[in-house]
Design a protein around this motif. Structure first.
Motif, mmCIF file in Angstrom:
data_model
loop_
_atom_site.group_PDB
_atom_site.id
_atom_site.type_symbol
_atom_site.label_atom_id
_atom_site.label_comp_id
_atom_site.label_asym_id
_atom_site.label_seq_id
_atom_site.Cartn_x
_atom_site.Cartn_y
_atom_site.Cartn_z
ATOM 1 N N UNK A 162 0.856 -1.195 0.000
ATOM 2 C CA UNK A 162 0.000 0.000 0.000
ATOM 3 C C UNK A 162 0.892 1.244 0.000
ATOM 4 N N UNK A 163 0.406 2.356 -0.549
ATOM 5 C CA UNK A 163 1.200 3.596 -0.562
ATOM 6 C C UNK A 163 1.615 4.044 0.834
ATOM 7 N N UNK A 164 0.778 3.770 1.836
ATOM 8 C CA UNK A 164 1.107 4.188 3.206
ATOM 9 C C UNK A 164 2.356 3.479 3.710
ATOM 10 N N UNK A 165 2.455 2.186 3.423
ATOM 11 C CA UNK A 165 3.623 1.435 3.874
ATOM 12 C C UNK A 165 4.876 1.909 3.143
ATOM 13 N N UNK A 166 4.764 2.109 1.848
ATOM 14 C CA UNK A 166 5.910 2.572 1.059
ATOM 15 C C UNK A 166 6.383 3.929 1.560
ATOM 16 N N UNK A 167 5.455 4.851 1.810
ATOM 17 C CA UNK A 167 5.826 6.176 2.302
ATOM 18 C C UNK A 167 6.492 6.077 3.670
ATOM 19 N N UNK A 168 5.986 5.179 4.517
ATOM 20 C CA UNK A 168 6.563 5.021 5.844
ATOM 21 C C UNK A 168 7.977 4.484 5.803
ATOM 22 N N UNK A 169 8.205 3.518 4.922
ATOM 23 C CA UNK A 169 9.545 2.942 4.793
ATOM 24 C C UNK A 169 10.512 3.976 4.222
ATOM 25 N N UNK A 170 10.097 4.713 3.200
ATOM 26 C CA UNK A 170 10.972 5.715 2.599
ATOM 27 C C UNK A 170 11.335 6.805 3.596
ATOM 28 N N UNK A 171 10.411 7.145 4.475
ATOM 29 C CA UNK A 171 10.669 8.187 5.466
ATOM 30 C C UNK A 171 11.629 7.694 6.546
ATOM 31 N N UNK A 172 11.619 6.391 6.817
ATOM 32 C CA UNK A 172 12.416 5.848 7.922
ATOM 33 C C UNK A 172 13.802 5.388 7.500
ATOM 34 N N UNK A 173 13.942 4.978 6.245
ATOM 35 C CA UNK A 173 15.195 4.374 5.785
ATOM 36 C C UNK A 173 15.982 5.365 4.952
ATOM 37 N N UNK A 174 17.293 5.406 5.166
ATOM 38 C CA UNK A 174 18.157 6.305 4.405
ATOM 39 C C UNK A 174 19.312 5.523 3.791
ATOM 40 N N UNK A 175 19.944 6.115 2.788
ATOM 41 C CA UNK A 175 21.079 5.474 2.121
ATOM 42 C C UNK A 175 22.196 5.202 3.121
ATOM 43 N N UNK A 176 22.858 4.058 2.968
ATOM 44 C CA UNK A 176 23.982 3.717 3.826
ATOM 45 C C UNK A 176 23.607 2.941 5.066
ATOM 46 N N UNK A 177 22.325 2.771 5.332
ATOM 47 C CA UNK A 177 21.885 2.001 6.493
ATOM 48 C C UNK A 177 22.177 0.518 6.298
ATOM 49 N N UNK A 178 22.506 -0.161 7.386
ATOM 50 C CA UNK A 178 22.579 -1.613 7.326
ATOM 51 C C UNK A 178 21.156 -2.157 7.317
ATOM 52 N N UNK A 179 21.000 -3.415 6.945
ATOM 53 C CA UNK A 179 19.680 -4.019 6.912
ATOM 54 C C UNK A 179 19.064 -4.025 8.315
ATOM 55 N N UNK A 180 19.900 -4.312 9.335
ATOM 56 C CA UNK A 180 19.400 -4.359 10.710
ATOM 57 C C UNK A 180 18.902 -2.986 11.157
ATOM 58 N N UNK A 181 19.669 -1.944 10.841
ATOM 59 C CA UNK A 181 19.257 -0.590 11.216
ATOM 60 C C UNK A 181 17.974 -0.192 10.491
ATOM 61 N N UNK A 182 17.874 -0.596 9.226
ATOM 62 C CA UNK A 182 16.672 -0.283 8.448
ATOM 63 C C UNK A 182 15.445 -0.934 9.075
ATOM 64 N N UNK A 183 15.582 -2.184 9.489
ATOM 65 C CA UNK A 183 14.461 -2.892 10.113
ATOM 66 C C UNK A 183 14.044 -2.224 11.417
#
Length: 205
Positions: A162-183
């Motif tokens: 859903x667009x809400x989930x995509x927007x939430x992930x894009x707002x929380x995750x940034x370039x250079x993050x590890x997978x663990x930090x992203x989660x």
């Protein structure tokens, strides 16, 4: 011919190319040395053909590139008369990028020094760049980057999220993050949904 003079004509040409199919279709025959096929492109929302595994690798790269808005395989036939002989060439891809049209030819690095290959790419570059477009020849990509893109490409299906989930992930995750930090950065509700979809998508059939 300068880029500014080419602009209006370029727009008309590009529109026609984007609306047309590949100049040539896939070929299969006994003893074929290369692997042809089609790849479902998230950028195109449709299948895009390729004529070798190396072309597939760069098709994956283009599909992953946010600056690319269209991917056209075998886009047009180029002809030129050079030293009294007619030359013909069909580029592998035309990419519409944020900076304009980019024509891509794909060839293994070991073949780039072959006289016929070098000659073809040289006159192709001259013609394409004289029109204000960009031209590039790609060889073997970075294997680690390509492996990661192959994994991510399996989950680029817009209808799953859903667009809400995509927007939430894009707002929380940034370039250079590890997978663990992203989660850890993604809201737990959204993370559970994403992991559930990922598990379903990689489950053996």
């Amino acid at each position: 011919m300068g880029t500014s003079r080419w602009s209006a004509l370029s727009t008309r040409w590009v529109s026609k190319i984007l609306a047309a199919g590949p100049w040539r279709t896939l070929r299969w025959y006994k003893g074929q040395k290369h692997f042809s096929g089609s790849f479902w492109s998230a950028t195109e929302g449709a299948l895009v053909i390729y004529e070798s595994l190396l072309e597939l690798a760069w098709l994956l790269e283009a599909d992953f590139d946010r600056s690319v808005s269209r991917i056209i395989a075998q886009p047009f036939l180029m002809t030129a008369r050079i030293d009294g002989a007619e030359r013909k060439h069909i580029p592998d891809f035309l990419l519409m990028t944020s900076s304009g049209p980019l024509v891509v030819d794909v060839k293994p690095a070991k073949r780039l020094s072959q006289p016929e290959v070098a000659f073809t790419f040289a006159w192709s570059r001259q013609v394409i760049e004289s029109r204000g477009w960009e031209y590039v020849v790609r060889s073997e990509p970075n294997s680690v980057r390509l492996a990661n893109i192959r994994i991510l490409a399996r989950h680029r299906r817009a209808w799953l999220f859903t667009p809400e989930i995509v927007d939430g992930v894009e707002a929380a995750v940034s370039d250079g993050m590890t997978f663990a930090d992203a989660c850890r950065s993604v809201p737990e509700r959204d993370l559970q949904h994403l992991l559930r979809l990922w598990t379903l998508s990689v489950r053996p059939t």
